[in-house]
Design a protein around this motif. Structure first.
Motif, mmCIF file in Angstrom:
data_model
loop_
_atom_site.group_PDB
_atom_site.id
_atom_site.type_symbol
_atom_site.label_atom_id
_atom_site.label_comp_id
_atom_site.label_asym_id
_atom_site.label_seq_id
_atom_site.Cartn_x
_atom_site.Cartn_y
_atom_site.Cartn_z
ATOM 1 N N ALA A 77 0.848 -1.185 0.000
ATOM 2 C CA ALA A 77 0.000 0.000 0.000
ATOM 3 C C ALA A 77 0.887 1.240 0.000
ATOM 4 O O ALA A 77 2.059 1.183 0.384
ATOM 5 C CB ALA A 77 -0.901 0.008 1.230
ATOM 6 N N VAL A 78 0.327 2.365 -0.422
ATOM 7 C CA VAL A 78 1.061 3.629 -0.450
ATOM 8 C C VAL A 78 0.521 4.547 0.639
ATOM 9 O O VAL A 78 -0.685 4.749 0.763
ATOM 10 C CB VAL A 78 0.947 4.320 -1.817
ATOM 11 C CG1 VAL A 78 1.628 5.696 -1.784
ATOM 12 C CG2 VAL A 78 1.571 3.463 -2.904
ATOM 13 N N GLY A 79 1.439 5.096 1.437
ATOM 14 C CA GLY A 79 1.067 6.049 2.461
ATOM 15 C C GLY A 79 1.747 7.384 2.213
ATOM 16 O O GLY A 79 2.578 7.530 1.310
ATOM 17 N N ALA A 80 1.392 8.360 3.021
ATOM 18 C CA ALA A 80 1.983 9.701 2.888
ATOM 19 C C ALA A 80 2.012 10.361 4.256
ATOM 20 O O ALA A 80 1.195 10.069 5.129
ATOM 21 C CB ALA A 80 1.179 10.547 1.902
ATOM 22 N N SER A 81 2.979 11.254 4.433
ATOM 23 C CA SER A 81 3.047 12.018 5.676
ATOM 24 C C SER A 81 2.067 13.182 5.611
ATOM 25 O O SER A 81 1.538 13.522 4.550
ATOM 26 C CB SER A 81 4.465 12.547 5.895
ATOM 27 O OG SER A 81 4.754 13.575 4.949
ATOM 28 N N ARG A 82 1.852 13.812 6.756
ATOM 29 C CA ARG A 82 0.938 14.954 6.788
ATOM 30 C C ARG A 82 1.446 16.083 5.901
ATOM 31 O O ARG A 82 0.659 16.757 5.225
ATOM 32 C CB ARG A 82 0.769 15.445 8.228
ATOM 33 C CG ARG A 82 -0.127 16.661 8.347
ATOM 34 C CD ARG A 82 -0.380 17.020 9.794
ATOM 35 N NE ARG A 82 -1.185 18.240 9.889
ATOM 36 C CZ ARG A 82 -1.648 18.734 11.023
ATOM 37 N NH1 ARG A 82 -1.409 18.115 12.163
ATOM 38 N NH2 ARG A 82 -2.363 19.840 11.031
ATOM 39 N N ALA A 83 2.760 16.296 5.883
ATOM 40 C CA ALA A 83 3.313 17.376 5.058
ATOM 41 C C ALA A 83 2.979 17.154 3.586
ATOM 42 O O ALA A 83 2.621 18.107 2.871
ATOM 43 C CB ALA A 83 4.824 17.451 5.257
#
Length: 320
Positions: free
Chosen positions: A229-235
């Protein structure tokens, strides 16, 4: 033997993986009794029985689809009253935690959220939690009433254990609050072909260092090579580079995969709170002093635009 209520997370009868993990944990403290609600509830019985459910309580009514949360709380309260279980286990999703909290208030008990392990104890089940960006591990139990415990996905293996899985109809009387919040519409989430973020065994995330929405293709390529899966930081999410539904962190989703790869993520506490319980953590960052390196099992100091494509090629060559 004491019974343990397990709330079933399913979609039209298709049981989601976190529920099967709950059945594994439930067998450690008692006999699992599954509670399946809504359309397709009866269709879950076969899979639940294969994974240890001795009984499957089912209920289907329009309220479960047309209104938020409270009808499910009403049903769990009815199941609790009928069985007097030793514990109630719920998947640790946003909805699951709200259901658990409301149920605990109603039955005069305590609630433990985001448990990562569960074991039998002399005075009731003992839950393990990870706290303060994995700096501490706590073991807790509820001292009054029936423990209501939410468990993070990927906290336990899915283990087959054949059981009777006897299907029984659960009688539910809906409270006045059940119809307080109506669902007006639903929009199917666009499929990416990748695993669900909170359930994935591998997650590859990108942060501020990705430096643009178009550059997330590098992160996606590595994820696809690993079946991740692909995640991302808040920034990255706040900058509009990736959808909020993929945000990992305190104000996003909490994940606990077998492998977490953080690329271009500094490791702020906000992000660490959402991935700290990952089994193996790998970080790629050109800043050797980035806080993320205090948390990881393996760290690569380097430019992600050089390291990640090489890693992707290596994964593909080994698989090919």
């Amino acid at each position: 033997m004491a019974e343990v209520l397990v709330f079933v997370d399913h979609v039209d009868g298709a049981v989601r993986k976190p529920t099967l993990e709950l059945l594994t944990l439930a067998r450690r403290v008692g006999e699992p009794v599954a509670v399946a609600l809504g359309r397709g509830a009866a269709d879950t019985a076969g899979v639940l029985a294969e994974h240890g459910a001795v009984r499957v309580l089912t209920a289907d009514a329009p309220e479960f689809a047309e209104y938020l949360v409270v009808p499910k709380v009403d049903a769990l309260q009815a199941a609790h009253a009928a069985l007097s279980p030793v514990a109630v286990l719920v998947p640790s999703s946003a909805e699951g935690k709200e259901i658990a909290a409301r149920l605990a208030v109603r039955i005069g008990s305590g609630v433990i959220t985001d448990a990562v392990d569960l074991e039998a104890g002399g005075q009731g089940p003992v839950a393990t939690q990870s706290a303060f960006a994995a700096s501490f591990t706590t073991r807790s139990r509820v001292s009054r009433g029936t423990p209501v415990i939410t468990v993070k996905p990927n906290s336990a293996p899915v283990e087959a254990a054949a059981a009777a899985g006897a299907v029984e109809t659960l009688a539910v009387s809906f409270s006045a609050q059940a119809t307080g919040t109506r669902v007006l519409s639903r929009t199917p989430r666009e499929s990416t072909g990748r695993p669900e973020l909170t359930e994935a065994a591998i997650v590859v995330s990108g942060g501020r260092g990705v430096n643009g929405a178009e550059n997330f293709a590098v992160i996606e390529a590595l994820a696809d090579s690993l079946g991740a899966a692909v995640g991302a930081s808040r920034a990255a999410v706040d900058a509009g580079w990736y959808p909020h539904s993929s945000q990992v962190g305190q104000t996003g989703k909490s994940v606990s995969p077998q492998l977490y790869i953080a690329s271009g993520i500094s490791g702020a506490i906000q992000h660490r709170a959402g991935m700290q319980t990952s089994k193996t953590i790998v970080a790629i960052n050109k800043d050797a002093e980035a806080p993320i390196f205090d948390l990881v099992d393996y760290g690569v100091v380097g430019d992600l635009f050089q390291v990640v494509p090489q890693l992707t090629d290596e994964v593909k060559s080994r698989k090919g």
